[in-house]
Design an enzyme around this catalytic site. Sequence first.
Site, PDB file in Angstrom:
ATOM      1  N   ASN A   1       6.361 -99.205  20.318  1.00  0.00           N
ATOM      2  CA  ASN A   1       7.806 -98.996  20.364  1.00  0.00           C
ATOM      3  C   ASN A   1       8.504 -99.807  21.445  1.00  0.00           C
ATOM      4  O   ASN A   1       9.708-100.042  21.368  1.00  0.00           O
ATOM      5  CB  ASN A   1       8.108 -97.509  20.566  1.00  0.00           C
ATOM      6  CG  ASN A   1       7.350 -96.919  21.735  1.00  0.00           C
ATOM      7  OD1 ASN A   1       6.117 -96.963  21.780  1.00  0.00           O
ATOM      8  ND2 ASN A   1       8.052 -96.341  22.689  1.00  0.00           N
TER       9      ASN A   1
ATOM     10  N   GLN B   1       7.471 -96.722  14.288  1.00  0.00           N
ATOM     11  CA  GLN B   1       8.231 -97.954  14.509  1.00  0.00           C
ATOM     12  C   GLN B   1       8.036 -98.986  13.404  1.00  0.00           C
ATOM     13  O   GLN B   1       8.891 -99.855  13.220  1.00  0.00           O
ATOM     14  CB  GLN B   1       7.849 -98.575  15.853  1.00  0.00           C
ATOM     15  CG  GLN B   1       8.435 -97.869  17.059  1.00  0.00           C
ATOM     16  CD  GLN B   1       9.946 -97.982  17.142  1.00  0.00           C
ATOM     17  OE1 GLN B   1      10.572 -98.827  16.504  1.00  0.00           O
ATOM     18  NE2 GLN B   1      10.543 -97.099  17.927  1.00  0.00           N
TER      19      GLN B   1
ATOM     20  N   HIS C   1      14.707 -91.606  11.418  1.00  0.00           N
ATOM     21  CA  HIS C   1      15.803 -92.245  12.145  1.00  0.00           C
ATOM     22  C   HIS C   1      15.451 -93.627  12.678  1.00  0.00           C
ATOM     23  O   HIS C   1      16.292 -94.282  13.301  1.00  0.00           O
ATOM     24  CB  HIS C   1      16.289 -91.342  13.286  1.00  0.00           C
ATOM     25  CG  HIS C   1      15.395 -91.294  14.487  1.00  0.00           C
ATOM     26  ND1 HIS C   1      15.713 -91.924  15.668  1.00  0.00           N
ATOM     27  CD2 HIS C   1      14.218 -90.679  14.707  1.00  0.00           C
ATOM     28  CE1 HIS C   1      14.771 -91.702  16.567  1.00  0.00           C
ATOM     29  NE2 HIS C   1      13.846 -90.946  16.002  1.00  0.00           N
TER      30      HIS C   1
ATOM     31  N   THR D   1      11.517 -73.222   5.834  1.00  0.00           N
ATOM     32  CA  THR D   1      12.332 -73.691   4.723  1.00  0.00           C
ATOM     33  C   THR D   1      12.705 -75.149   4.924  1.00  0.00           C
ATOM     34  O   THR D   1      13.190 -75.540   5.988  1.00  0.00           O
ATOM     35  CB  THR D   1      13.613 -72.837   4.599  1.00  0.00           C
ATOM     36  OG1 THR D   1      13.242 -71.473   4.428  1.00  0.00           O
ATOM     37  CG2 THR D   1      14.450 -73.285   3.413  1.00  0.00           C
TER      38      THR D   1
ATOM     39  N   CYS E   1      12.469 -92.245  25.272  1.00  0.00           N
ATOM     40  CA  CYS E   1      11.855 -91.024  25.800  1.00  0.00           C
ATOM     41  C   CYS E   1      11.640 -91.105  27.310  1.00  0.00           C
ATOM     42  O   CYS E   1      11.361 -90.107  27.956  1.00  0.00           O
ATOM     43  CB  CYS E   1      10.515 -90.767  25.110  1.00  0.00           C
ATOM     44  SG  CYS E   1      10.682 -90.546  23.337  1.00  0.00           S
TER      45      CYS E   1
END
Length: 377
Positions: free
Chosen positions: A151, A179, A201, A237, A324
């Site tokens: 990454n 990635q 994302h 769910t 991060c």
Amino acid sequence: MQPVYLDYNATTPVDPEVQATITQVLGETFGNPSSAHPYGQQAKAVIEQGRQQVADLIRAEVSEVVFTACASEANNLALLGAARAQQQRGRHIITSAVEHPSVSQPLQHLASEGWEVTVIPVDACGRVDPEAIRQALRPDTVLVSVMHANNEVGTIQPIEAISAITRERSVLLHVDAAQSAGKIPVEVTALGADLLSLAGHKFYAPKGIGALYIKEGTPLAPILFGAAQEQGRRTGTENVAYIAGLGRAAQRARVHLDTSAATLREKRDRLHGLLREAIPDLRLNGHPEARLPNTLNVSFPNIDGKTVLARAAQSVAASTGSACHADSKEVSGVLGAMGLTLEQARGAVRLSVGTPTTTDEIDQAAAALIRAWRHNN
């Protein structure tokens, strides 16, 4: 004016077609997919379509795709689940020195519970030597986890060579493909992965949705407990609308993969060329060839990377490494593992382009970064 966005490895904007799919499902499909009535079955059909689209992207069987909230959860499920399912066979795991925290941290947790974790070093380009994996294998090794692409520097690992070794010894291989999926081909059979994690994302789906590929027959214990959704692998769910969005993003990525990769590489190399021409001793971090087509990690000489980005903040939105670790005052562990000096590591900036990035934006960003560097040089 908004700054030029060059942080696509941190996250991508949601593709308009993906957003439209999500909005449609939110408005029309509200049933619980576990319900037997028509509203529930309509929701279930949406999920299964998304599952097929993700399976098509990675060339998996549809039954081998399990949805999660993100790639971090997928990594945790893969590592904790595979280790605990095989603890009677052995308690030794192998990984690399450049893994994402959502891999390294679960492995540290397993180590605190009695598993032994061997960390394989990387070379100056950030690559693992498959032979080092072979030499580290033991009779009690049950799992190897090596990311597909890094990454921070974009280096692509020799997963096919690693999987050839793990298959010989009947050891499971987990691959973090957060990635790489959507940027380069990620085909589970060709890679030889038993477990493979995806993050929506990172390829124009929303944050909050991911997936784990689980090869048929792979032993995996659940880490969440409740009902039996997702074949009992991941209770809760399902997020129907975001699954539909992930599926649409996967479909688009598969259709445009070849042309997208070439375009991303052209933009990345243009940016690198402009910076290299203006800044003597600019250092490329990562493999010069085996690297994600959108990723450029460079060390600016005689200056801290955070200073460069701070000075260029009105014109460029980028990072010094993984999102991060954005608040960390320490240098990147990935760059340290690659053998960079402290000065080189501190001067590093990660620049990652995306599909929406234009040539004008590349030129504007390069000019701003060069100005920021020249302020002290």
